[in-house]
Motif scaffolding. Structure first.
Motif, PDB file in Angstrom:
ATOM      1  N   ALA A 112       5.156  -0.259   5.287  1.00  0.00           N
ATOM      2  CA  ALA A 112       4.196   0.266   6.261  1.00  0.00           C
ATOM      3  C   ALA A 112       3.111   1.107   5.616  1.00  0.00           C
ATOM      4  O   ALA A 112       1.942   1.029   6.019  1.00  0.00           O
ATOM      5  N   PHE A 113       3.463   1.905   4.594  1.00  0.00           N
ATOM      6  CA  PHE A 113       2.555   2.948   4.111  1.00  0.00           C
ATOM      7  C   PHE A 113       2.284   2.922   2.607  1.00  0.00           C
ATOM      8  O   PHE A 113       1.607   3.799   2.090  1.00  0.00           O
ATOM      9  N   GLY A 114       2.833   1.953   1.899  1.00  0.00           N
ATOM     10  CA  GLY A 114       2.564   1.890   0.473  1.00  0.00           C
ATOM     11  C   GLY A 114       1.126   1.482   0.178  1.00  0.00           C
ATOM     12  O   GLY A 114       0.452   0.912   1.051  1.00  0.00           O
ATOM     13  N   PRO A 115       0.629   1.757  -1.025  1.00  0.00           N
ATOM     14  CA  PRO A 115       1.295   2.474  -2.113  1.00  0.00           C
ATOM     15  C   PRO A 115       1.505   3.952  -1.767  1.00  0.00           C
ATOM     16  O   PRO A 115       0.639   4.570  -1.148  1.00  0.00           O
ATOM     17  N   ALA A 116       2.641   4.485  -2.181  1.00  0.00           N
ATOM     18  CA  ALA A 116       2.965   5.866  -1.853  1.00  0.00           C
ATOM     19  C   ALA A 116       3.863   6.446  -2.920  1.00  0.00           C
ATOM     20  O   ALA A 116       4.582   5.733  -3.625  1.00  0.00           O
ATOM     21  N   SER A 117       3.827   7.775  -3.028  1.00  0.00           N
ATOM     22  CA  SER A 117       4.652   8.481  -4.006  1.00  0.00           C
ATOM     23  C   SER A 117       5.990   8.860  -3.380  1.00  0.00           C
ATOM     24  O   SER A 117       6.183   8.773  -2.164  1.00  0.00           O
ATOM     25  N   VAL A 118       6.897   9.312  -4.227  1.00  0.00           N
ATOM     26  CA  VAL A 118       8.173   9.825  -3.726  1.00  0.00           C
ATOM     27  C   VAL A 118       7.937  10.995  -2.774  1.00  0.00           C
ATOM     28  O   VAL A 118       8.527  11.077  -1.698  1.00  0.00           O
ATOM     29  N   VAL A 150      -0.696  10.677 -10.188  1.00  0.00           N
ATOM     30  CA  VAL A 150       0.572  10.605  -9.466  1.00  0.00           C
ATOM     31  C   VAL A 150       1.017   9.147  -9.376  1.00  0.00           C
ATOM     32  O   VAL A 150       0.226   8.260  -9.043  1.00  0.00           O
ATOM     33  N   GLU A 151       2.299   8.904  -9.671  1.00  0.00           N
ATOM     34  CA  GLU A 151       2.818   7.540  -9.614  1.00  0.00           C
ATOM     35  C   GLU A 151       3.014   7.110  -8.168  1.00  0.00           C
ATOM     36  O   GLU A 151       3.625   7.813  -7.366  1.00  0.00           O
ATOM     37  N   LEU A 152       2.510   5.919  -7.853  1.00  0.00           N
ATOM     38  CA  LEU A 152       2.626   5.340  -6.520  1.00  0.00           C
ATOM     39  C   LEU A 152       3.441   4.059  -6.595  1.00  0.00           C
ATOM     40  O   LEU A 152       3.295   3.270  -7.537  1.00  0.00           O
ATOM     41  N   PHE A 153       4.278   3.840  -5.597  1.00  0.00           N
ATOM     42  CA  PHE A 153       5.134   2.653  -5.531  1.00  0.00           C
ATOM     43  C   PHE A 153       4.681   1.760  -4.378  1.00  0.00           C
ATOM     44  O   PHE A 153       4.180   2.241  -3.358  1.00  0.00           O
ATOM     45  N   ASP A 154       4.912   0.451  -4.541  1.00  0.00           N
ATOM     46  CA  ASP A 154       4.589  -0.474  -3.462  1.00  0.00           C
ATOM     47  C   ASP A 154       5.433  -1.734  -3.614  1.00  0.00           C
ATOM     48  O   ASP A 154       6.042  -1.977  -4.678  1.00  0.00           O
ATOM     49  N   LEU A 155       5.465  -2.535  -2.558  1.00  0.00           N
ATOM     50  CA  LEU A 155       6.145  -3.822  -2.616  1.00  0.00           C
ATOM     51  C   LEU A 155       5.254  -4.827  -3.346  1.00  0.00           C
ATOM     52  O   LEU A 155       4.027  -4.803  -3.189  1.00  0.00           O
ATOM     53  N   PRO A 156       5.844  -5.705  -4.141  1.00  0.00           N
ATOM     54  CA  PRO A 156       5.015  -6.635  -4.940  1.00  0.00           C
ATOM     55  C   PRO A 156       4.093  -7.505  -4.103  1.00  0.00           C
ATOM     56  O   PRO A 156       2.969  -7.789  -4.506  1.00  0.00           O
ATOM     57  N   ASP A 157       4.561  -7.947  -2.925  1.00  0.00           N
ATOM     58  CA  ASP A 157       3.759  -8.870  -2.125  1.00  0.00           C
ATOM     59  C   ASP A 157       3.022  -8.166  -0.981  1.00  0.00           C
ATOM     60  O   ASP A 157       2.529  -8.824  -0.062  1.00  0.00           O
ATOM     61  N   ALA A 158       2.923  -6.852  -1.041  1.00  0.00           N
ATOM     62  CA  ALA A 158       2.224  -6.115   0.012  1.00  0.00           C
ATOM     63  C   ALA A 158       0.721  -6.368  -0.068  1.00  0.00           C
ATOM     64  O   ALA A 158       0.171  -6.538  -1.160  1.00  0.00           O
TER      65      ALA A 158
END
Length: 266
Positions: A112-118, A150-158
């Motif tokens: 829903a909200f990526g890319p996002a940090s911890v 800041v490191e951001l995470f996301d789903l590969p196919d987002a």
């Protein structure tokens, strides 16, 4: 979510002197499972057991100690319904399951909200110590760095649209998750407008222009009143007004509304 509820409850400990938390939880469960109750009704019933306690603290404690749900009807089209509570177990007709791993919630949050940090997710969820879940999921995720490193995470196919992709005007309701989903809210709220969509514990309905907070809105009789924080050019105002009319056709089909500038914050 229980750790977040426990932290909230700590703020009310002073008003719960002499109250046994386990006894309160058991009594509150009996009350709302015998008959769904409003917070006021629950508060009054608990006061009979602990007359010297703070009434508001008793009700908050019940909400924090039990998995309560708001039964239907609650959100009614065009008007609000009374908040009436029972336990999730009673409403669903089955016992609660053990708390799952947060991994699934992390994936759904990023969807829903990526890319996002911890930290972004921790602020949104009210939870701490989610770094371990992100690290377990790292092989299944992609990472980026924002302008501050800041490191951001996301789903590969987002979907990750090009930064120059146009963002049409949007009218958001109170407490929309888009405005609550990140620790760094400058991605939606310009620094100069920080705090202008809140007053105390009241959240205003917001207007986004070009993907950023640009104003507030409310319905006033037969008018959609829009308060912009800065000057909009004629073409941009026409886009905002057209989106407002489109929204009103969904919310109130067949009703004529005037769309006009005005003041939302009193």
């Amino acid at each position: 979510m229980q750790p977040a509820r426990d932290r909230e409850l700590n703020s009310f400990r002073k008003g719960l002197a002499g109250v046994c938390p386990d006894r309160l939880a058991a009594l509150a469960r009996e009350l709302v499972e015998a008959e769904p109750r409003t917070m006021g009704q629950l508060r009054e019933a608990l006061l009979k057991e602990w007359p010297d306690a703070d009434p508001g603290a008793l009700a908050v404690a019940a909400r924090c100690k039990l998995p309560l749900v708001q039964i239907t009807p609650r959100g009614l089209w065009g008007r609000s319904g009374q908040v009436t509570l029972t336990t999730a177990e009673h409403w669903l007709g089955r016992p609660a399951e053990p708390a799952p791993s947060p991994d699934g919630t992390v994936l759904r949050y990023l969807a829903a909200f990526g890319p996002a940090s911890v930290k972004d997710m921790q602020v949104w969820a009210g939870l701490t110590r989610l770094r371990e879940a992100f690290e377990r999921l790292r092989p299944r995720l992609v990472t980026f760095r924002d302008d501050n490193g800041v490191e951001l995470f996301d789903l590969p196919d987002a979907p990750r649209p090009d930064p120059d992709t146009p963002a049409p005007p949007r009218f958001l309701p109170e407490f929309d998750n888009l405005l609550l989903s990140h620790a760094d809210r400058t991605r939606v709220v310009p620094p100069e407008y920080r705090g202008r969509h809140w007053r105390g514990n009241i959240a205003y309905r917001t207007l986004l222009v070009d993907g950023f907070l640009a104003g507030l809105w409310r319905l006033d009789g037969d008018a959609l009143v829009i308060e912009t924080f800065g000057r909009l050019g004629r073409d941009r105002w026409e886009e905002v007004a057209a989106e407002g009319e489109r929204m009103l056709r969904v919310l109130h089909p067949g009703t004529a509304y005037d769309v006009r500038p005005g003041t939302v914050r009193g």
